[in-house]
Design an enzyme around this catalytic site. Structure first.
Site, PDB file in Angstrom:
ATOM      1  N   LYS A  19      45.779 -34.077  48.042  1.00 30.37           N
ATOM      2  CA  LYS A  19      45.698 -33.705  46.622  1.00 30.37           C
ATOM      3  C   LYS A  19      44.863 -32.435  46.432  1.00 30.37           C
ATOM      4  CE  LYS A  19      46.947 -37.954  44.339  1.00 30.37           C
ATOM      5  NZ  LYS A  19      46.751 -38.922  43.280  1.00 30.37           N
TER       6      LYS A  19
ATOM      7  N   LYS B 185      57.520 -39.480  48.428  1.00 31.04           N
ATOM      8  CA  LYS B 185      57.562 -40.683  47.598  1.00 31.04           C
ATOM      9  C   LYS B 185      57.777 -40.333  46.121  1.00 31.04           C
ATOM     10  CE  LYS B 185      52.857 -41.746  46.193  1.00 31.04           C
ATOM     11  NZ  LYS B 185      51.986 -42.798  45.748  1.00 31.04           N
TER      12      LYS B 185
ATOM     13  N   LYS C 237      54.402 -40.153  39.886  1.00 29.67           N
ATOM     14  CA  LYS C 237      54.247 -39.786  38.469  1.00 29.67           C
ATOM     15  C   LYS C 237      53.977 -38.306  38.302  1.00 29.67           C
ATOM     16  CE  LYS C 237      51.373 -43.707  37.660  1.00 29.67           C
ATOM     17  NZ  LYS C 237      50.302 -43.313  38.597  1.00 29.67           N
TER      18      LYS C 237
HETATM   19  N1  AQP Z   1      57.036 -44.288  45.304  1.00 30.68           N
HETATM   20  C1  AQP Z   1      56.359 -45.423  45.406  1.00 30.68           C
HETATM   21  N2  AQP Z   1      56.882 -46.458  46.124  1.00 30.68           N
HETATM   22  C2  AQP Z   1      56.192 -47.625  46.207  1.00 30.68           C
HETATM   23  N3  AQP Z   1      54.996 -47.861  45.614  1.00 30.68           N
HETATM   24  C3  AQP Z   1      54.460 -46.862  44.889  1.00 30.68           C
HETATM   25  N4  AQP Z   1      53.322 -46.770  44.168  1.00 30.68           N
HETATM   26  C4  AQP Z   1      53.248 -45.541  43.609  1.00 30.68           C
HETATM   27  N5  AQP Z   1      54.324 -44.817  43.944  1.00 30.68           N
HETATM   28  C5  AQP Z   1      55.105 -45.596  44.743  1.00 30.68           C
HETATM   29  C6  AQP Z   1      52.346 -47.833  44.025  1.00 30.68           C
HETATM   30  O1  AQP Z   1      52.021 -47.946  42.646  1.00 30.68           O
HETATM   31  C7  AQP Z   1      50.666 -48.369  42.528  1.00 30.68           C
HETATM   32  C8  AQP Z   1      49.954 -47.537  41.511  1.00 30.68           C
HETATM   33  O2  AQP Z   1      49.857 -46.229  41.918  1.00 30.68           O
HETATM   34  P1  AQP Z   1      48.765 -45.278  41.251  1.00 30.68           P
HETATM   35  O3  AQP Z   1      49.081 -45.032  39.848  1.00 30.68           O
HETATM   36  O4  AQP Z   1      47.391 -45.765  41.516  1.00 30.68           O
HETATM   37  O5  AQP Z   1      48.869 -43.926  42.011  1.00 30.68           O
HETATM   38  P2  AQP Z   1      49.825 -43.421  43.092  1.00 30.68           P
HETATM   39  O6  AQP Z   1      50.003 -44.377  44.219  1.00 30.68           O
HETATM   40  O7  AQP Z   1      49.299 -42.085  43.486  1.00 30.68           O
HETATM   41  O8  AQP Z   1      51.175 -43.352  42.235  1.00 30.68           O
HETATM   42  P3  AQP Z   1      51.905 -42.080  41.780  1.00 30.68           P
HETATM   43  O9  AQP Z   1      53.023 -42.491  40.907  1.00 30.68           O
HETATM   44  O10 AQP Z   1      52.240 -41.239  42.966  1.00 30.68           O
HETATM   45  O11 AQP Z   1      50.830 -41.371  40.871  1.00 30.68           O
HETATM   46  P4  AQP Z   1      50.232 -39.900  40.978  1.00 30.68           P
HETATM   47  O12 AQP Z   1      51.446 -39.007  40.959  1.00 30.68           O
HETATM   48  O13 AQP Z   1      49.388 -39.766  39.764  1.00 30.68           O
HETATM   49  O14 AQP Z   1      49.461 -39.781  42.236  1.00 30.68           O
HETATM   50  C9  AQP Z   1      50.037 -48.319  43.904  1.00 30.68           C
HETATM   51  O15 AQP Z   1      49.942 -49.629  44.424  1.00 30.68           O
HETATM   52  C10 AQP Z   1      51.023 -47.505  44.717  1.00 30.68           C
HETATM   53  O16 AQP Z   1      51.028 -47.877  46.088  1.00 30.68           O
END
Ligand code: AQP
Length: 336
Positions: A113, A199, A202
């Protein structure tokens, strides 16, 4: 036997997508009756990258409402907003003072990040895993559902607990419980619709890369129509040279509730033109009940607020006790 305690959360960094649902929330729902659950919306984590103050609160409430819409049951699970329990930030500070800097500098998520942010990397991003350790250890959680990407942070959480117990507690009377990872056999990792090697996320700048839980049928159709595919006819799982194909077939399997063998047989000789409407239909049908429930939750005046208030009170009771124990072990004067 008291139930084991589980803690997890999602950051309000945008709209929830199929990855968050299939990789996290759906699993929480399936096993919630077995455990004593604390599910928070981790808004303090969301500001570790640049954020828009105009939408943070809205996103936070939206995610809490989606927890309910996806099937989190307040009878089994407490739902609360992380920043509403100030013990999270206070324990983070206490942990900061016993955490070696090089433990944080080596974290993969920080490096990834930080790279994306160039010059503008805040201290909060480096400190993200310490805040996560505070989230978990405050509740003396037994289990933390983690995907592959969060395993390193849970290891760090355990290291911080061991260090604090060693420095300020005793073997017979540890201050903090060491949490274990709760790893699911079929922990679906959902990949981006525009790049099957990354992956679904968001924060991906392209809206076309993900399907949000609240997307309309038209939006879902448009995104699937435009998702990345390949020129090969006959769709198969597990071909390392066809990451998009594997991702879309897996999504179809999970969303339609069919077995892998059934999907493999159905798709082995069809092309993308035939497959995309099947996936579209499965996605719309899977999201429809979640969207209907979401509308109900949002339409009921005061319902979400009352769940969050109750969740905060129950969470704070445990968190404040742990914080008091840590303060006392570290030698702070008691509040007068
Ligand atoms: N693509 C994915 N496949 C499976 N699991 C996923 N998770 C996120 N993306 C995927 C799971 O969702 C939970 C919450 O995630 P988070 O909001 O704490 O942050 P993250 O993992 O970083 O999710 P994002 O969507 O990628 O958010 P940003 O873009 O803000 O970093 C976790 O349990 C994660 O494993």
């Amino acid at each position: 036997m008291p139930k084991q305690r589980v803690l997890s959360g999602v950051q309000p960094t945008g709209n929830l997508h199929l990855g968050n649902y299939l990789g996290a929330i759906r699993n929480w729902v399936e096993s919630q009756s077995q455990y004593e659950n604390y599910f928070c919306v981790v808004d303090l984590h969301a500001i570790t990258v640049p954020h828009d103050p105009k939408i943070l609160a809205d996103n936070t409430y939206k995610i809490a409402a989606l927890y309910l819409a996806c099937g989190i049951d307040p009878a089994d699970s407490k739902i609360f907003i992380q920043s509403h329990v100030p013990a999270h930030t206070e324990l983070t500070w206490l942990f900061n003072c016993i955490t070696p800097l090089n433990w944080l500098e080596g974290m993969i998520q920080f490096k990834e990040k930080a790279l994306k942010q160039g010059e503008n990397v805040g201290v909060g991003l480096l400190d993200y895993p310490v805040l996560m350790a505070a989230d978990i250890l405050l509740y003396q959680a037994d289990l933390v559902p983690v995907g592959e990407d969060q395993k390193q942070h849970l290891e760090l959480t355990r290291d911080i607990a061991i260090r604090l117990n060693f420095q300020f507690g005793s073997e017979e009377k540890p201050i903090l419980k060491l949490p274990q990872p709760l790893i699911r056999a079929e922990g679906a990792r959902v990949m981006s619709l525009t790049d099957g090697t990354r992956k679904m996320s968001k924060s991906d700048p392209s809206e076309l890369s993900r399907i949000h839980l609240l997307d309309s049928p038209e939006e879902i159709q448009k995104k699937i129509k435009r998702c990345k595919t390949d020129p090969i006819r006959g769709l198969t799982f597990d071909d390392p040279d066809r990451p998009e194909c594997n991702n879309l077939l897996t999504l179809y399997m999970v969303l339609s509730g069919q077995s892998k063998a059934a999907v493999a047989a159905e798709c082995e000789s069809i092309g993308w033109g035939q497959f995309k409407p099947l996936l579209t239909e499965a996605a719309i049908a899977a999201l429809e009940p979640i969207q209907a429930r979401y509308q109900q939750v949002m339409a009921e005046p005061g319902y979400l607020e009352s769940i969050l208030r109750q969740g905060r009170e129950q969470a704070a009771a445990i968190a404040n006790q742990t914080l008091a124990d840590v303060r006392s072990a570290m030698g702070f004067a008691s509040p007068l």
